[in-house]
Write an enzyme that holds these catalytic residues in place. Structure first.
Site, PDB file in Angstrom:
ATOM      1  N   TRP A 124      42.506  52.730  46.713  1.00  0.00           N
ATOM      2  CA  TRP A 124      43.070  51.646  45.953  1.00  0.00           C
ATOM      3  C   TRP A 124      44.224  52.058  45.117  1.00  0.00           C
ATOM      4  CZ3 TRP A 124      41.533  46.505  45.382  1.00  0.00           C
ATOM      5  CH2 TRP A 124      42.192  45.747  44.338  1.00  0.00           C
TER       6      TRP A 124
ATOM      7  N   HIS B 253      41.137  18.485  10.975  1.00  0.00           N
ATOM      8  CA  HIS B 253      41.956  17.483  11.432  1.00  0.00           C
ATOM      9  C   HIS B 253      41.183  16.773  12.562  1.00  0.00           C
ATOM     10  CE1 HIS B 253      45.007  19.299   8.793  1.00  0.00           C
ATOM     11  NE2 HIS B 253      44.754  20.306   9.642  1.00  0.00           N
TER      12      HIS B 253
ATOM     13  N   GLU C 182      39.225  32.436  25.829  1.00  0.00           N
ATOM     14  CA  GLU C 182      38.767  33.284  26.872  1.00  0.00           C
ATOM     15  C   GLU C 182      37.222  33.056  26.895  1.00  0.00           C
ATOM     16  OE1 GLU C 182      38.145  35.645  30.253  1.00  0.00           O
ATOM     17  OE2 GLU C 182      39.627  34.020  29.603  1.00  0.00           O
TER      18      GLU C 182
ATOM     19  N   LYS D  68      34.691  31.241  29.699  1.00  0.00           N
ATOM     20  CA  LYS D  68      33.663  31.946  30.595  1.00  0.00           C
ATOM     21  C   LYS D  68      32.439  31.317  30.279  1.00  0.00           C
ATOM     22  CE  LYS D  68      35.792  35.136  32.478  1.00  0.00           C
ATOM     23  NZ  LYS D  68      36.917  34.641  32.203  1.00  0.00           N
TER      24      LYS D  68
ATOM     25  N   GLU E 128      32.832  28.234  33.041  1.00  0.00           N
ATOM     26  CA  GLU E 128      32.891  28.422  34.461  1.00  0.00           C
ATOM     27  C   GLU E 128      31.709  29.169  34.883  1.00  0.00           C
ATOM     28  OE1 GLU E 128      36.113  31.266  36.041  1.00  0.00           O
ATOM     29  OE2 GLU E 128      36.144  32.355  33.827  1.00  0.00           O
TER      30      GLU E 128
ATOM     31  N   ARG F 197      34.378  48.419  46.692  1.00  0.00           N
ATOM     32  CA  ARG F 197      35.387  48.870  45.386  1.00  0.00           C
ATOM     33  C   ARG F 197      36.648  48.521  45.957  1.00  0.00           C
ATOM     34  NH1 ARG F 197      32.909  53.033  42.935  1.00  0.00           N
ATOM     35  NH2 ARG F 197      34.828  54.503  42.492  1.00  0.00           N
TER      36      ARG F 197
ATOM     37  N   ASN G 167      39.500  60.356  43.423  1.00  0.00           N
ATOM     38  CA  ASN G 167      39.400  58.873  42.805  1.00  0.00           C
ATOM     39  C   ASN G 167      39.727  58.839  41.480  1.00  0.00           C
ATOM     40  OD1 ASN G 167      38.612  56.288  41.780  1.00  0.00           O
ATOM     41  ND2 ASN G 167      36.365  57.095  41.402  1.00  0.00           N
ATOM     42  N   GLY G 168      40.796  58.110  41.086  1.00  0.00           N
ATOM     43  CA  GLY G 168      41.077  58.062  39.514  1.00  0.00           C
ATOM     44  C   GLY G 168      42.663  58.443  39.350  1.00  0.00           C
TER      45      GLY G 168
ATOM     46  N   CYS H 213      39.042  54.266  43.882  1.00  0.00           N
ATOM     47  CA  CYS H 213      38.950  54.592  45.126  1.00  0.00           C
ATOM     48  C   CYS H 213      37.396  55.013  45.579  1.00  0.00           C
ATOM     49  CB  CYS H 213      39.729  55.793  45.447  1.00  0.00           C
ATOM     50  SG  CYS H 213      41.460  55.450  45.019  1.00  0.00           S
TER      51      CYS H 213
ATOM     52  N   LYS I 269      37.975  32.710  43.531  1.00  0.00           N
ATOM     53  CA  LYS I 269      38.423  33.831  42.878  1.00  0.00           C
ATOM     54  C   LYS I 269      39.998  33.842  42.669  1.00  0.00           C
ATOM     55  CE  LYS I 269      38.386  37.843  40.700  1.00  0.00           C
ATOM     56  NZ  LYS I 269      37.932  37.644  39.276  1.00  0.00           N
TER      57      LYS I 269
HETATM   58  C1  AGP Z   1      38.803  33.545  35.276  1.00  0.00           C
HETATM   59  O1  AGP Z   1      37.493  34.045  35.313  1.00  0.00           O
HETATM   60  C2  AGP Z   1      39.169  32.424  36.656  1.00  0.00           C
HETATM   61  N1  AGP Z   1      38.581  33.083  37.761  1.00  0.00           N
HETATM   62  C3  AGP Z   1      40.440  32.073  36.621  1.00  0.00           C
HETATM   63  O2  AGP Z   1      40.841  31.362  35.312  1.00  0.00           O
HETATM   64  C4  AGP Z   1      41.614  32.791  36.776  1.00  0.00           C
HETATM   65  O3  AGP Z   1      41.898  33.593  35.445  1.00  0.00           O
HETATM   66  C5  AGP Z   1      42.936  32.211  37.247  1.00  0.00           C
HETATM   67  O4  AGP Z   1      42.771  31.436  38.442  1.00  0.00           O
HETATM   68  C6  AGP Z   1      44.220  33.121  37.387  1.00  0.00           C
HETATM   69  O5  AGP Z   1      43.803  34.080  38.295  1.00  0.00           O
HETATM   70  P1  AGP Z   1      45.106  35.308  38.411  1.00  0.00           P
HETATM   71  O6  AGP Z   1      44.861  36.058  37.724  1.00  0.00           O
HETATM   72  O7  AGP Z   1      44.731  35.897  39.684  1.00  0.00           O
HETATM   73  O8  AGP Z   1      46.265  34.568  38.673  1.00  0.00           O
END
Ligand code: AGP
Length: 618
Positions: free
Chosen positions: A83, A514, A491, A495, A498, A27, A109-110, A2, A613
């Site tokens: 939030w 393999h 992961e 990263k 992307e 935020r 906040n928290g 928040c 996003k």
């Molecule tokens: C992750 O860095 C990406 N932005 C993307 O893979 C993301 O994780 C994926 O689109 C899933 O999003 P969500 O967790 O909002 O469902």
């Protein structure tokens, strides 16, 4: 996370407070409110939705005769963006909150971890609550302890609270004073000429003053127009310097960090702490009473299916190892965009977990709906209250990372992993597959994670930066791991792809021979997740295989792992914890490696090309 703003000084502050909230919009929030004290009375206005709704509600007050707000002459006030974590997104749950008489107003906040037990006690003492929030507790506690000394009452209330929070209080009998308290969550002061601001972040008052005073953990601060008095939780005076901040406004929004992604990497300790805090009220038990699932239903479960996309899918993979190891129930995994078209065999007796930070990813929602239509119990793990995923699920387990602006998920990932550790422990607890001592051990380790994440980030950032500088021109990054280390490799590779656009791949280390081993030569950096685990020896031999082909091995290891350091070219050590919990630490250097590599290439890490996003399209 928040947003808090408080003001006491010589200027009418209504619009100053709202302007401060606007600077904290980054935020993230779902509702907002403010309280103003004038002529011996406090008036509040709160509204659901964005700040234009609050502005409209303020403009509307004239008709409702709320003088203080309408006339805007008040020179002391509090404001807040919420939030939601405890209680739905409603006007009643928006802050500021007050005691029954409206004499004490607070913004927080928290999370107050022991809010349920305090609420029960206060109700038996005759207090009446008007919201579902944990925060309202604080207003009633201050009222209970108040005997004319506001700072004293805040100190006594502070002593009863447990959790991860910062709050500010205003009392009708103190038209020139605000009192704030901090326990983990940020609280800063803006020192002006004849005026003082209190806020959860510097942007809230940066346009008005650049002289900032930081409040440390466990401190209480009393402010008036002339300045501030900082004391410890037991009343000891504390000296505090004012520092002059030179950030521009954008930098301020990023909290002084150069990008939102780096800011969010550094917010992971808070995000994980807020996600676990009040779900671990006891030393040996996990409380997930927020789920619409009973321990009996858990005992009768046939199996668990996890569906998700991207980074959330990787969090699910970590969860599979934790659930199968602790709760001894079979877990099936699938990417949602496949699962929804697979005509899956799913139905009553199955628990389907949809993981989605945004709560709006189309494929994950469709997979959840399909499973629900076929009779499975659907549980959503999401970061956004009120999102579609909360509608499409029978149960919801919220992560509490706050708004994530960087497209590359970081703090939402570690919060998801923390949430799924809680879920795995709770499933094991409900199924009786874990001994109480072991549970107490795990809970103690979980509670230590925020601190260890903080240590890992601070300790490894400079080392990873140096590694990125020597590898950012690599044409291909390879990630290797086994067992619970593999999801972290996936992961790390995601990263790197992307945000640095460098082709990267993650592979089960046992699969190398393999085929993929053919890709390796001295130009291929190979990142190996080699933290403590039952298969570490196997990982060590895979590392030797890779080195034999001349590749540069960068290993993530548990502190004290001499064998790994002897086998790798470079080793990044993370603090020791339970082997199932190590991944939440091991991912930090991989986030930082992708980040610094992209920065070396001069790329925009907050908004990578071709990426959104939230993926709401089919
Ligand atoms: C992750 O860095 C990406 N932005 C993307 O893979 C993301 O994780 C994926 O689109 C899933 O999003 P969500 O967790 O909002 O469902």
């Amino acid at each position: 996370m928040c947003g808090i703003v408080g003001y006491v000084g010589g200027r009418p502050c209504r619009d100053l407070l709202i302007a401060g909230l606007e600077k904290l919009e980054y935020r993230g929030y779902d509702s907002a409110g403010l309280s103003l004290l004038e002529d011996g009375r406090i008036e509040s206005v709160r509204a659901v939705g964005n700040l234009s709704n609050l502005r409209a509600a303020v403009a509307d007050t004239e008709d409702r005769g709320a003088v203080a707000v309408a006339e805007a002459e008040a020179t002391i006030g509090l404001a807040h963006t919420r939030w939601a974590t405890h209680g739905r997104v409603t006007e009643e749950n928006a802050h500021p909150h007050s005691d029954e008489e409206g004499e004490v107003h607070i913004v927080l906040n928290g999370i107050v971890e022991n809010h349920s037990e305090l609420r029960r006690e206060l109700i038996t003492e005759g207090h009446e609550f008007s919201s579902e929030t944990d925060a309202e507790i604080v207003a009633h506690l201050i009222e209970k302890h108040y005997d004319g000394d506001l700072t004293g009452a805040v100190r006594d209330a502070f002593a009863e609270l447990r959790g991860h929070y910062a709050f500010v209080a205003m009392h009708v009998e103190h038209p020139g004073t605000l009192v704030g308290a901090r326990n983990e969550c940020p609280l800063v002061l803006g020192i002006g000429e004849g005026e003082t601001f209190l806020a959860s972040a510097i942007p809230a008052f940066l346009k008005e003053t650049r002289d900032v005073m930081r409040i440390d953990n466990g401190e209480i601060v009393t402010i008036d127009a002339d300045g501030a008095i900082v004391t410890s939780a037991d009343g000891e005076p504390r000296d505090r310097e004012t520092e002059h901040v030179t950030w521009d406004e954008d930098e301020a929004e990023r909290g002084g960090y150069s990008t939102f992604m780096l800011k969010e990497i550094h917010e992971q300790p808070d995000a994980v702490a807020e996600t676990i805090t009040d779900r671990l009220p006891e030393l040996d038990a996990i409380d997930l009473s927020e789920l619409e699932l009973t321990p009996e239903e858990v005992r009768d479960l046939n199996r668990i299916i996890i569906v998700a996309c991207g980074t959330s899918y990787h969090a699910g993979l970590v969860g599979r190892y934790a659930i199968e190891t602790w709760a001894r129930i079979s877990v099936e995994m699938d990417v949602a965009s496949e699962y929804r078209y697979r005509d899956p065999v799913v139905g009553p007796g199955d628990l389907v977990i949809g993981i989605t930070q945004s709560g709006e990813t189309a494929d994950t929602l469709a997979a959840m709906r399909l499973a629900r239509e076929r009779g499975a119990h659907v549980l959503a793990i999401t970061n956004v209250m009120g999102s579609q995923a909360t509608q499409d699920a029978d149960s919801v387990l919220f992560t509490r990372a706050g708004l994530e602006i960087g497209v590359a998920a970081t703090k939402t990932f570690t919060s998801q992993v923390a949430a799924i550790y809680l879920l795995a422990g709770w499933l094991a607890q409900s199924r009786g597959t874990i001994e109480p001592d072991r549970m107490a051990e795990l809970i103690a380790e979980m509670k230590a994670l925020p601190r260890k994440i903080d240590e890992t980030t601070d300790a490894l950032d400079p080392q990873v930066k140096a590694i990125a500088r020597s590898h950012y021109q690599g044409r291909f990054f390879f990630y290797l791991g086994r067992h619970i280390g593999l999801p972290i490799c996936l992961e790390g590779a995601l990263k790197m792809k992307e945000i640095s656009y460098i082709p990267s791949d993650a592979y089960a280390a046992g699969e190398m021979k393999h085929g993929p081993i053919a890709l390796l030569d001295e130009t291929t950096p190979v990142v190996v997740v080699a933290t403590e685990s039952p298969v570490l020896e196997k990982v060590l031999s895979n590392m030797a295989e890779v080195r034999a082909r001349g590749a540069d091995v960068i290993a993530i290891a548990t502190e004290g792992s001499v064998d790994v350091a002897e086998t790798a070219d470079q080793t990044l050590f993370v603090p020791r914890t339970d082997w199932i919990l190590q991944p939440i630490l091991a991912v930090i250097p991989l986030q930082l490696l992708a980040y610094h590599t992209a920065r070396c290439l001069g790329l925009n890490v907050d908004q990578p090309r071709n990426l959104a996003k939230t993926v709401t399209v089919e």
